[in-house]
Design an enzyme around this catalytic site. Structure first.
Site, PDB file in Angstrom:
ATOM      1  N   GLU A 134       1.497  -4.192  -1.159  1.00  0.00           N
ATOM      2  CA  GLU A 134       0.629  -5.438  -1.174  1.00  0.00           C
ATOM      3  C   GLU A 134       1.337  -6.597  -1.799  1.00  0.00           C
ATOM      4  O   GLU A 134       1.186  -7.743  -1.553  1.00  0.00           O
ATOM      5  CB  GLU A 134      -0.703  -5.156  -1.918  1.00  0.00           C
ATOM      6  CG  GLU A 134      -1.446  -4.059  -0.997  1.00  0.00           C
ATOM      7  CD  GLU A 134      -3.130  -4.175  -1.265  1.00  0.00           C
ATOM      8  OE1 GLU A 134      -3.824  -4.966  -1.188  1.00  0.00           O
ATOM      9  OE2 GLU A 134      -3.483  -3.066  -2.068  1.00  0.00           O
ATOM     10  N   GLU A 154      -3.649   4.085   1.476  1.00  0.00           N
ATOM     11  CA  GLU A 154      -5.065   3.961   1.167  1.00  0.00           C
ATOM     12  C   GLU A 154      -5.912   4.804   1.768  1.00  0.00           C
ATOM     13  O   GLU A 154      -6.771   5.570   1.128  1.00  0.00           O
ATOM     14  CB  GLU A 154      -5.529   2.704   0.728  1.00  0.00           C
ATOM     15  CG  GLU A 154      -4.916   1.820  -0.355  1.00  0.00           C
ATOM     16  CD  GLU A 154      -3.699   1.327  -0.138  1.00  0.00           C
ATOM     17  OE1 GLU A 154      -2.734   0.753  -0.871  1.00  0.00           O
ATOM     18  OE2 GLU A 154      -3.219   1.534   0.996  1.00  0.00           O
TER      19      GLU A 154
END
Length: 283
Positions: A134, A154
């Protein structure tokens, strides 16, 4: 525990001390260049909440320090750039009911949603997973070692990538490639990342940091005003869309740029057939 950091005096051309950093190493490999190294190789350079808050303060300092023009961001060792959030700590935070997202405005590593003024070049020295991916997705230019991989795992952990990655992978890669990554959590190889336009160059591990620093020197050798304004005007598209970004760039920055000392210096140097001598930016 993190590997002990070596304290080095700041160079005389730095005007203000940087914030206290305990999970990363701060160095200045060349004039106008900041090098930030996540220093938890024994944990694949994953970051606890405290480490990401520190980096948020550091990037804010970097933007405000007038002598700095470009930053290079990397991880210690040769295995991982950043494996994301410290998941053991996250579980402890969930179980104790404490706040699990007490992050700075830039979110993970102070960077995954950072706007900022100045560019950050990433030397990805291995895995960039979860929050590490990210943060990297919001970098300006990325160099990567051959063993680098990129992933948003995730969904494999019962959580979601909510620190800025989801809209960014959509904008960067398109719907179907984005869905392939975020719905499976699979690893993107460095070759795919290069083919998809994420990675500028694949560089041997032993040459990676030197290559990124040399590239940062190129940016730092240009007008700091032009770099700041060009970057901000281009990155407005992240927030506003292309047409509105073009208008806002004209509205917000064009006049200040043309009135700056560096604009006069650059144009005078061209007329006089000499190399420009850039002044500090006051933007």
């Amino acid at each position: 525990m993190s590997t002990p950091l070596t304290t080095k005096p700041m160079p005389p051309w730095i005007s203000t001390p940087h914030p206290l950093i305990t999970h990363s190493l701060i160095t200045f490999p060349a004039t106008h260049i900041l090098l930030v190294t996540i220093n938890r190789p024994e944990h694949r350079n994953c970051l606890p909440v405290e480490g990401t808050i520190e980096l948020g303060a550091l990037w804010k300092w970097y933007d405000a320090e007038p002598s700095l023009r470009c930053a290079v961001f990397t991880g210690a060792g040769d295995k991982a750039f950043c494996a994301g959030m410290d998941l053991k700590q996250r579980l402890e935070l969930i179980e104790t009911g404490e706040v699990a997202h007490d992050y700075p405005p830039g979110q993970f590593a102070g960077m995954s949603n950072r706007t900022g003024k100045k560019p950050i070049v990433v030397a990805c020295n291995g895995h960039a997973h979860g929050g590490g991916f990210e943060a990297l997705l919001n970098a300006d230019v990325i160099f990567a070692s051959p063993n680098s991989t990129f992933a948003l795992p995730e969904v494999l952990r019962g959580v979601s990538a909510l620190a800025g990655a989801l809209p960014r992978v959509f904008l960067l890669f398109g719907n179907h490639r984005a869905m392939d990554l975020i719905l499976t959590g699979r690893r993107l190889s460095v070759e795919e990342a290069h083919a998809w336009g994420l990675v500028k160059e694949i560089v041997p591990q032993e040459q990676l940091l030197e290559r990124a620093i040399e590239y940062a020197k190129v940016i730092a050798g240009l007008s700091p005003d032009s770099v700041i304004i060009s970057r901000l005007a281009a990155r407005e598209a992240w927030e506003t869309g292309v047409s509105r970004a073009t208008m806002r760039g004209q509205e917000l920055w064009a006049e200040n740029m043309l009135r700056s000392e560096n604009a006069r210096e650059g144009l005078a140097a061209y007329r006089e057939k000499r190399e420009p001598v850039w002044k500090r930016s006051h933007l």
